[in-house]
Design a protein around this motif. Sequence first.
Motif, PDB file in Angstrom:
ATOM      1  N   PHE A 228     -42.083   2.460  10.101  1.00  0.00           N
ATOM      2  CA  PHE A 228     -42.090   3.235   8.958  1.00  0.00           C
ATOM      3  C   PHE A 228     -43.448   3.018   8.487  1.00  0.00           C
ATOM      4  O   PHE A 228     -44.108   2.379   8.182  1.00  0.00           O
TER       5      PHE A 228
ATOM      6  N   LEU B 123     -39.744   7.396   8.313  1.00  0.00           N
ATOM      7  CA  LEU B 123     -39.629   6.960   9.955  1.00  0.00           C
ATOM      8  C   LEU B 123     -40.685   7.838  10.625  1.00  0.00           C
ATOM      9  O   LEU B 123     -40.770   8.967  10.455  1.00  0.00           O
TER      10      LEU B 123
ATOM     11  N   TYR C  10     -36.531   3.085  17.214  1.00  0.00           N
ATOM     12  CA  TYR C  10     -37.360   3.629  16.254  1.00  0.00           C
ATOM     13  C   TYR C  10     -37.451   2.885  15.078  1.00  0.00           C
ATOM     14  O   TYR C  10     -36.461   2.773  14.470  1.00  0.00           O
ATOM     15  N   ASN C  11     -38.401   1.996  14.825  1.00  0.00           N
ATOM     16  CA  ASN C  11     -38.469   0.999  13.983  1.00  0.00           C
ATOM     17  C   ASN C  11     -39.752   0.861  13.193  1.00  0.00           C
ATOM     18  O   ASN C  11     -40.236  -0.145  12.581  1.00  0.00           O
TER      19      ASN C  11
ATOM     20  N   VAL D 234     -32.209   3.766  15.772  1.00  0.00           N
ATOM     21  CA  VAL D 234     -33.042   3.670  14.479  1.00  0.00           C
ATOM     22  C   VAL D 234     -33.046   2.417  13.712  1.00  0.00           C
ATOM     23  O   VAL D 234     -32.149   1.721  13.214  1.00  0.00           O
TER      24      VAL D 234
END
Length: 577
Positions: free
Chosen positions: A389, A343, A386-387, A264
């Motif tokens: 936002f 996120l 997962y980056n 993350v």
Amino acid sequence: MLSFLLPALLLAAPTPQPDWRTPFEKGTGNTTATYAECLAYYRQLDAAYPEITMRAAGPTDCGEPLHEVVVSLDGDAEPASVRGKNRRVVFIQNGIHPGEPEGIDACMALVRDYVQKKELRRQLANVTLVVIPVYNVDGMLVRNSTTRANQNGPAEYGFRGNARNLDLNRDYLKQDSRNARSFAQLFRRWQPDVFVDTHTSDGADYQYTMTLIATQKDKLHPALSEYMRHSLLPALYGGMAKRKTVMTPYVDFEGRTPDARGLVGFLETPRYATGYTTLFNTIGFITETHMLKAYAPRVKAQYDFLDLMVRTVHAQADALGRAHAAADEQLLTQTTFPLAWQLDTTAADVVSFRGYEGTLRPSAVSGQPRLFYDRTRPYTRPINYYNTFRPAVSVEKPRAYVIPQAWEAVADRLRLSGVQLEPLLRDTVLTAETYYIADYKTGSRPYEGHYVHTAVELRTERQPRAFRAGDLVATLNQPAARYLVEALEPQATDSFFAWGFFDSILQQKEYFSDYVFEDVAAELLRKDPALRARLERLKAQNAVFAQSGAAQLDWVYRQSAYYEKSHLRYPIARLVP
């Protein structure tokens, strides 16, 4: 005859060359410089090389000054002059957590090499290097060998907390420490293109020596984000791989092990170093060497990354300069600013991750299952990263904020961060947007000296406000516009309201005695049938309210002229077009 020759031979003897090895290089590979050794080494460099300037840069909480070291080929160490020469500025900070000292040792060698080696000197043709040798001077003076329980060396190191037991990497916006206030002034003087903060990681076990936090791509201005993702980051990752130090994004994850649910991205808010510097369109990086690797390879990895950063900025100076200029220009016309982020779990990249299999085995302490990373079972496998936002809360920027002079601590911090404030010259009434704090949650325990507010809900009124001569106006047509928004909007994650700077408005100063106000309230309801009708509707809608005489009396009080207008009113006004 011999007696006459001996003095001549002694005079002709060659002068011993200085020993330019750093304290780390003189050691065992598992030692780090003390604070005194670090400053003495930079003073030696400063005295020997006109390209190096070392000077005090403001106080710290322990009483020792913060220092800056400037490396510039022509000896120019003045920020305005350097920017006028169209040089890119790389700003490196070490020792914010002095128990993570690799950057301290690496930078001492780096600065030396950049003046002693011809190939490296060429990289400074269009780059000026600024180094904070030790940011948390306070913690570096508390030398020990036990507080980093998870770390493999060095033999001794400093302590994470500063002289006030603050974690300085949570202090950038609130600026409780003198260290942070000195940093804000130094940073705004230099207005760097790139900022690097050197660290050592905690967490999982894996094969990498170096992991990297880059400014979160969605929080960075789009012009800079585009440049960082497509030019700067590929060069850094590729360059480190060529040096046999493969990097991965910082290993932050939600599952039991990194490969369980993927990595993350780290969302650095303005309490953190790179979250603060991003507010001023500086691309930020946090280098995180792995705590379980031996100390010498960790120092080398920091050196290689910092060297590669200077080389890359030198090679990409024009592209970086254009991106930075575009971001600064577009910021002045930006109208909507995100205040909080969420996120997006539906958007993921895939990275090739080099880890170790995580298994469970009985604990020798409790007998219960414990996590164990099996280094005899390394793997390389694709995992999700997962980056992405998305803005969760946004605000339209006002034309200006008006800050009553009573809130001196806030005004002082705004000035330290380069905000231009203009005082009102006479008493005046301004029609402005005013926030009322409708609801909020507060942590049950202190965090970095504060009880932090979250989940802030607002009610907005446009109303005339009386201000006094000397109250302060901050217009939004200035380079600190984004900082102003994220510092002064109460719903922002690290706003001054969130950190408790305005807590006195949350407490009522006047109230009533119920036996006295009962008759006043009855008369108010008799004279105002509409108010009576609103009360009856609330009673019909809420059985608990209908059964509470105290709640009903309080409600009537809050609708009346007796209720103080300053209660829950956020003191900073928004002037809107």
